[in-house]
Design an enzyme around this catalytic site. Structure first.
Site, PDB file in Angstrom:
ATOM      1  N   ALA A 140      36.083  44.414  30.558  1.00  0.00           N
ATOM      2  CA  ALA A 140      36.817  43.927  31.682  1.00  0.00           C
ATOM      3  C   ALA A 140      36.850  44.600  32.610  1.00  0.00           C
ATOM      4  O   ALA A 140      37.085  46.095  32.815  1.00  0.00           O
ATOM      5  CB  ALA A 140      38.552  43.950  31.258  1.00  0.00           C
ATOM      6  N   TYR A 172      46.763  39.846  32.105  1.00  0.00           N
ATOM      7  CA  TYR A 172      46.173  40.265  33.299  1.00  0.00           C
ATOM      8  C   TYR A 172      46.278  39.276  34.915  1.00  0.00           C
ATOM      9  O   TYR A 172      46.886  37.789  34.213  1.00  0.00           O
ATOM     10  CB  TYR A 172      44.850  40.320  32.602  1.00  0.00           C
ATOM     11  CG  TYR A 172      45.000  41.462  32.233  1.00  0.00           C
ATOM     12  CD1 TYR A 172      45.235  42.498  31.951  1.00  0.00           C
ATOM     13  CD2 TYR A 172      44.284  41.469  30.575  1.00  0.00           C
ATOM     14  CE1 TYR A 172      45.491  43.836  31.165  1.00  0.00           C
ATOM     15  CE2 TYR A 172      44.681  42.402  29.994  1.00  0.00           C
ATOM     16  CZ  TYR A 172      45.173  43.665  30.312  1.00  0.00           C
ATOM     17  OH  TYR A 172      44.993  44.095  29.107  1.00  0.00           O
TER      18      TYR A 172
END
Length: 371
Positions: free
Chosen positions: A57, A183
């Site tokens: 990520a 997220y």
């Protein structure tokens, strides 16, 4: 032939087999820039023989990092550092490289896992104020994030686009948008974390709106031949939260917009989640998405054994298998899978001599001569 070692196309990108090294945060960057750890970590995974390696990520902005040590691609310095790592990988391995672009949302400003993983208050050294769809903290007692206004939404979209363009300049072959694990994009999807009263909140259509806008913007910003897709959490594992029926609708909407795949994970949006862990525990979600879409589906989650991965593909539950912790524990997992399933795998010529005597065709093209 083993299903796991059949080739696969994600859009126009051809993978030699159906093993995907999933993104795994390393929390080892400096101001977002990759360093020696990334060179060694990604270098060894590039020698794994997998069909695709997806970088961890990667934050689209400094405030979009989970921790102060997250990898980023939001500055020229970040881009130069990652270019060095990619250049080294290209010299030693033909593996296709992808990147996961992410914004942490209200889970930003956290300690690294080995430092406890707790929230860093915005007024503490190394901390900052997180942003989210709604001003709701991730857990009780935490500092609430700032609700994104229209200018904030526009900045996030622009940051995703700018980072995608940097990824394209670096020659990365695929882009995955992180819409899972609590997220930012997942925050918009889930009714647990999205309590907005404008066109970005309320109904399923409204909650999908911003993540789809981000996908559309990124898809338009990079060449048409480059595959772009999203990783989704198929359920929040919380009553009244985002669920598999919602995830299927989202996957169908992404497919209509040109997504090259759907990467199906789960959870992460709430500290109250009750995950039912077990081998392949997320495979039923992948199956549900695959049954109702036409693009390739990537399954992930406690898929640790080659025979298990082979059975998932043979049953038609998914098109590819992502491994994460299993690849950290055994960076040669694809080699061992090929050996077990009677397949072939690409290995660097420097390691050809390690091919077991009883598996003379394990490594593609292996030939050793000596005086």
């Amino acid at each position: 032939m083993s299903h796991l070692f059949e080739p696969l196309r994600l859009g126009e990108l051809r993978l030699a087999n159906r093993i995907v090294i999933a993104p795994m945060c390393q929390y080892s960057a400096e101001d977002g820039s990759a360093g020696d750890w990334h060179l060694i970590h990604l270098g060894q995974l590039a020698l794994s023989g997998a069909g695709l390696l997806i970088f961890e990520a990667t934050a689209i902005s400094a405030e979009g990092r989970i921790t102060p040590s997250d990898l980023g691609l939001y500055s020229d310095a970040n881009e130069a550092a990652l270019k060095h790592v990619i250049g080294a990988i290209r010299k030693i391995s033909p593996i296709p490289l992808g990147i996961q672009l992410a914004h942490a949302g209200r889970k930003a400003s956290s300690r690294e896992p080995w430092n406890g993983g707790k929230q860093i208050p915005s007024d503490a050294p190394g901390g900052w104020l997180a942003v989210a769809p709604s001003a709701l903290p991730h857990s009780e007692g935490e500092e609430a994030p700032l609700q994104l206004d229209r200018a904030g939404l526009a900045k996030v979209r622009e940051d995703f686009v700018a980072t995608a363009r940097r990824a394209d300049r670096l020659g990365l072959e695929a882009i995955e948008l992180h819409g899972a694990h609590g997220y930012l994009l997942h925050k918009f999807l889930s009714p647990i974390s999205n309590r907005r009263e404008d066109e970005y909140g309320g109904s399923l259509e409204n909650r999908m709106r911003f993540p789809l806008e981000v996908f559309d913007a990124v898809r338009a910003a990079v060449p048409a031949h480059k595959p772009v897709w999203m990783r989704l959490s198929a359920t929040d594992w919380v009553e009244g939260g985002w669920d598999i029926e919602d995830a299927v609708v989202m996957a169908q909407a992404l497919e209509k917009r040109g997504a090259a795949a759907t990467h199906v994970s789960s959870g992460g949006v709430s500290s109250k989640q009750a995950i039912k862990l077990g081998p392949g525990y997320q495979v039923p979600f992948a199956r549900a998405v695959k049954q109702q879409t036409n693009t390739p589906v990537i399954a992930v989650g406690l898929i640790t054994e080659p025979a298990q991965a082979e059975a998932i593909l043979a049953a038609g539950d998914a098109d590819a298998i992502a491994i994460a912790r299993a690849a950290l524990f055994d960076p040669r997992w694809p080699w061992h899978a090929a050996a077990e399933l009677g397949a072939q795998v690409v290995a660097p010529k420097q390691y050809w001599r390690s091919q077991p005597r009883e598996l003379k065709d394990l490594f593609v093209g292996a030939a050793i001569g000596q005086r």
